[in-house]
Design an enzyme around this catalytic site. Structure first.
Site, PDB file in Angstrom:
ATOM      1  N   GLU A 271     -56.418 -23.435 -63.693  1.00 10.00           N
ATOM      2  CA  GLU A 271     -57.162 -24.598 -64.168  1.00 10.00           C
ATOM      3  C   GLU A 271     -58.209 -25.054 -63.160  1.00 10.00           C
ATOM      4  O   GLU A 271     -59.243 -25.607 -63.534  1.00 10.00           O
ATOM      5  CB  GLU A 271     -56.191 -25.736 -64.481  1.00 10.00           C
ATOM      6  CG  GLU A 271     -56.769 -26.812 -65.362  1.00 10.00           C
ATOM      7  CD  GLU A 271     -55.714 -27.739 -65.923  1.00 10.00           C
ATOM      8  OE1 GLU A 271     -56.004 -28.412 -66.920  1.00 10.00           O
ATOM      9  OE2 GLU A 271     -54.599 -27.805 -65.374  1.00 10.00           O
ATOM     10  N   HIS A 292     -38.435  -4.167 -61.238  1.00 11.66           N
ATOM     11  CA  HIS A 292     -37.958  -3.288 -62.296  1.00 11.66           C
ATOM     12  C   HIS A 292     -38.707  -3.498 -63.609  1.00 11.66           C
ATOM     13  O   HIS A 292     -38.319  -2.944 -64.632  1.00 11.66           O
ATOM     14  CB  HIS A 292     -36.458  -3.505 -62.516  1.00 11.66           C
ATOM     15  CG  HIS A 292     -35.640  -3.175 -61.312  1.00 11.66           C
ATOM     16  ND1 HIS A 292     -35.124  -1.917 -61.080  1.00 11.66           N
ATOM     17  CD2 HIS A 292     -35.267  -3.935 -60.249  1.00 11.66           C
ATOM     18  CE1 HIS A 292     -34.457  -1.920 -59.937  1.00 11.66           C
ATOM     19  NE2 HIS A 292     -34.525  -3.127 -59.415  1.00 11.66           N
ATOM     20  N   LYS A 403     -57.890 -29.998 -76.439  1.00 12.21           N
ATOM     21  CA  LYS A 403     -57.234 -31.270 -76.753  1.00 12.21           C
ATOM     22  C   LYS A 403     -57.961 -31.995 -77.884  1.00 12.21           C
ATOM     23  O   LYS A 403     -57.337 -32.552 -78.801  1.00 12.21           O
ATOM     24  CB  LYS A 403     -57.191 -32.166 -75.514  1.00 12.21           C
ATOM     25  CG  LYS A 403     -56.217 -31.710 -74.436  1.00 12.21           C
ATOM     26  CD  LYS A 403     -56.256 -32.674 -73.259  1.00 12.21           C
ATOM     27  CE  LYS A 403     -55.293 -32.264 -72.170  1.00 12.21           C
ATOM     28  NZ  LYS A 403     -55.334 -33.195 -71.010  1.00 12.21           N
TER      29      LYS A 403
END
Length: 430
Positions: A271, A292, A403
């Site tokens: 951000e 792994h 938003k």
């Protein structure tokens, strides 16, 4: 706090940083440090974040939460920077008080969590600077409704952390709820060392003074040279490797308790630095688990990545019992910590052998002081990197676009961004 850049140099890695390039970059670090210090001295937006070890009042936080001393559970309702910092401390440190976080609006998760905890024994902290964050307020309304349904007086068990005005501030005044102020000039993703991140830790009984002391120790090491500051050394190395093609940064702590720290880092890095076509892509990993799963790509995939290792050098240990299983005798009499250290050293060496760059960050222990060091170091690294990229580190316009679009879709106003949703292209295969 120690930073080892050896495996990021071009004598080891490709892409890698020439040693003389670090010397040249150090001149830019000096200029960036001067800008950062000016911002701190003038309490400018964003730069004020690096003053938090000095400006945060631990006594104020303890006083605000003292009425929740008997809580068996603390539930933080927030999203992004309003939750991840507190979660990093909660998950990094052991406590008899359980901590949970509602930082998503997945209805099944919210319902399941509220059904699984004793709401009558839970302190609820609602965190939103504006007091209008849709996800946070929606989740809080669900929490409040669940409490009322269980016959719990939510006003006796709720406090807010918010700005000077807004819905949450009004709610606190109307119901006489304890309230902590979100610090001015501090973006949410930089707020872990403030009221936002430390209230939960205080309820859990952690030493928040030690968190701030660890952070202050790193603040004291900021200087005009990357060779004197672990934070600036790391920020410079990340920038320099990105400029040379390592546009992905895999954060890989070797401690289970630091898994949430990697999530916190991902928000901070993405951000803050992802602007104007610039910035590294953060990836979350966990040692030794992701040896792994992800290591194959990091070692043998495209040469566009660096790995950041984080590890404590001291920890409690657990013995591995003796065994007569064929081929496993060598494990008997060892410790899990010894095995984890061997896994770490082998992974680091594996990347170096294949000329993949990595940087090592070390703290003494995963405790309050060590977490304070680590969190401040990454914040200062991020600010320094932002100066080198010449981006506006403390804003997030792309987030705000989403938003507004979501709010428009829900009928919360007339936003052009919401209209763009209807323009989605489709190619559906069923």
């Amino acid at each position: 706090m120690r930073v080892d850049l050896g495996n990021a140099l071009d004598t080891v890695a490709s892409p890698g940083i020439p040693r003389d390039a670090l010397d040249r970059l150090d001149e830019r670090v000096a200029d960036a440090h001067e800008r950062i210090e000016t911002g701190r001295e003038n309490h400018e937006h964003g730069y004020e974040s690096l003053n938090l070890p000095q400006t945060t009042d631990a006594d104020e936080i303890r006083t605000a939460v003292e009425s929740f001393a008997d809580a068996e559970t603390v539930l933080t309702v927030g999203i992004g920077g309003s939750a991840l910092g507190a979660a990093t401390l909660a998950h990094g440190l052991e406590s008899d008080v359980d901590a949970y976080f509602l930082d998503n609006v997945d209805p099944e998760h919210v319902s399941s969590l509220l059904d699984s905890i004793s709401l009558s024994d839970t302190a609820v902290n609602v965190v939103s600077r504006s007091g209008t964050t849709a996800e946070t307020l929606a989740n809080f309304l669900a929490v409040r409704d669940a409490m009322e349904s269980d016959g719990v007086d939510w006003t006796e068990q709720t406090f807010v952390t918010t700005g000077e005005e807004g819905n949450l501030r009004n709610l606190a005044e109307r119901h006489d709820l304890p309230a902590l102020d979100v610090p001015d000039g501090v973006p949410g993703r930089f707020s872990v060392l403030s009221t936002v991140g430390l209230a939960c830790a205080a309820i859990q009984g952690h030493d928040i003074d030690a968190v701030l002391s660890g952070a202050q120790a790193e603040a004291n090491r900021l200087s005009g040279s990357l060779f004197d500051s672990p934070a600036y050394a790391y920020g410079t190395a990340c920038y320099a490797l990105d400029e040379r093609g390592a546009g992905i940064n895999a954060m890989m702590p070797y401690a289970e308790s630091l898994e949430t720290f990697a999530e916190w880092y991902a928000q901070l890095w993405a951000e803050s630095l992802g602007k104007d076509g610039l910035g590294q892509t953060p990836v979350r990993a966990l040692g030794a688990t992701d040896q792994h799963s992800q290591l194959q790509l990091y070692r043998a995939g495209p040469r566009d990545k660096m790995v950041t290792f984080v590890r404590p050098t001291e920890r409690e240990d657990c013995a591995i019992p003796e065994t007569d299983l064929p081929g496993l005798e060598y494990l008997g009499g060892q410790n899990l910590g010894t095995l984890l250290d061997a896994e770490f050293e082998a992974t680091e060496a594996s990347l170096a052998e294949s000329s993949q760059p990595s940087v090592r960050l070390e703290i003494d222990r995963v405790d309050e002081y060590g977490l304070g060091e680590l969190l401040y170091c990454l914040e200062a690294s991020c600010v320094l990197a932002g100066e080198l990229y010449n981006v506006e580190t403390f804003i997030q316009p792309a987030v705000e676009w989403g938003k507004r679009a979501a709010r428009g879709l829900l009928g919360g106003g007339d936003f052009d961004e919401a209209d763009s949703v209807a323009d989605k292209s489709t190619l559906v295969i069923e």
